[in-house]
Scaffold this active site. Structure first.
Site: not given
Ligand code: AMP
Length: 113
Positions: A30, A86, A99, A101
Site C-alpha cells: 500500500d 472495505n 481488494h 488489505h
Molecule cells: P480502500 O480505501 O479500502 O479502497 O483501499 C485503497 C487503498 O489503496 C488505500 O489504502 C490506499 O492507500 C491504496 N492506494 C492508493 N493508490 C495506491 C497506489 N498507487 N499504490 C498502492 N496503493 C495505493
C-alpha cells in the site's frame, strides 16, 4: 467496469511494489501504509466490491484467502496479521476493484474504528 487504479497496476501501466503474483491475483505494498506491513491483494478479474461477487467467483474468493495466508508467511507475519475488506464508500472503500488489505507489524484493537 471502467479501468481502475488497480487494473492499471495489474496491467503494469502504473508501478507498484509487487510482493506476490499468480494467475489469479496480484499483491503489492500500500502506498499509504497503516501498519509496518500493509499489502493489498487484488484479483486480476475486475470485481468492483465484495457484494458484487457471484457464485461463479467462489473459487476465486477462496483462492484470495489462501493467497493472503501465503503472503503472510512470505512476509513472516503469519502469527499475527489482519485482513480487511472495505465494501462501499461508507465503509472506507476508495478504489472500486475488490481488494484485501493485509496488515501486520503492530497491535490491532477490536472493535475496529
Ligand atoms: P480502500 O480505501 O479500502 O479502497 O483501499 C485503497 C487503498 O489503496 C488505500 O489504502 C490506499 O492507500 C491504496 N492506494 C492508493 N493508490 C495506491 C497506489 N498507487 N499504490 C498502492 N496503493 C495505493
Amino acid at each position: 467496469m471502467a479501468d481502475t487504479l488497480f487494473a492499471k497496476i495489474i496491467d503494469r501501466q502504473i508501478p507498484a511494489d509487487i510482493v506476490y503474483e499468480d494467475d489469479l491475483c496480484l499483491a503489492f505494498r500500500d502506498i499509504n501504509p497503516q501498519a509496518p506491513a500493509h499489502v493489498l491483494l487484488v484479483p486480476k478479474k475486475p470485481i468492483d466490491m465484495l457484494a458484487s461477487a457471484q457464485a461463479e467467483d467462489q473459487a476465486l474468493l477462496g483462492h484470495l484467502l489462501l493467497a493472503a495466508g501465503q503472503i503472510a508467511r512470505q512476509l513472516k507475519v503469519e502469527s499475527a496479521f489482519r485482513v480487511v475488506i472495505n465494501n462501499g464508500e461508507s465503509s472506507g472503500q476508495s478504489v472500486f476493484h475488490l481488494h484485501l488489505h493485509i496488515l501486520a507489524g503492530r497491535p490491532f484493537r477490536w472493535p475496529p474504528g
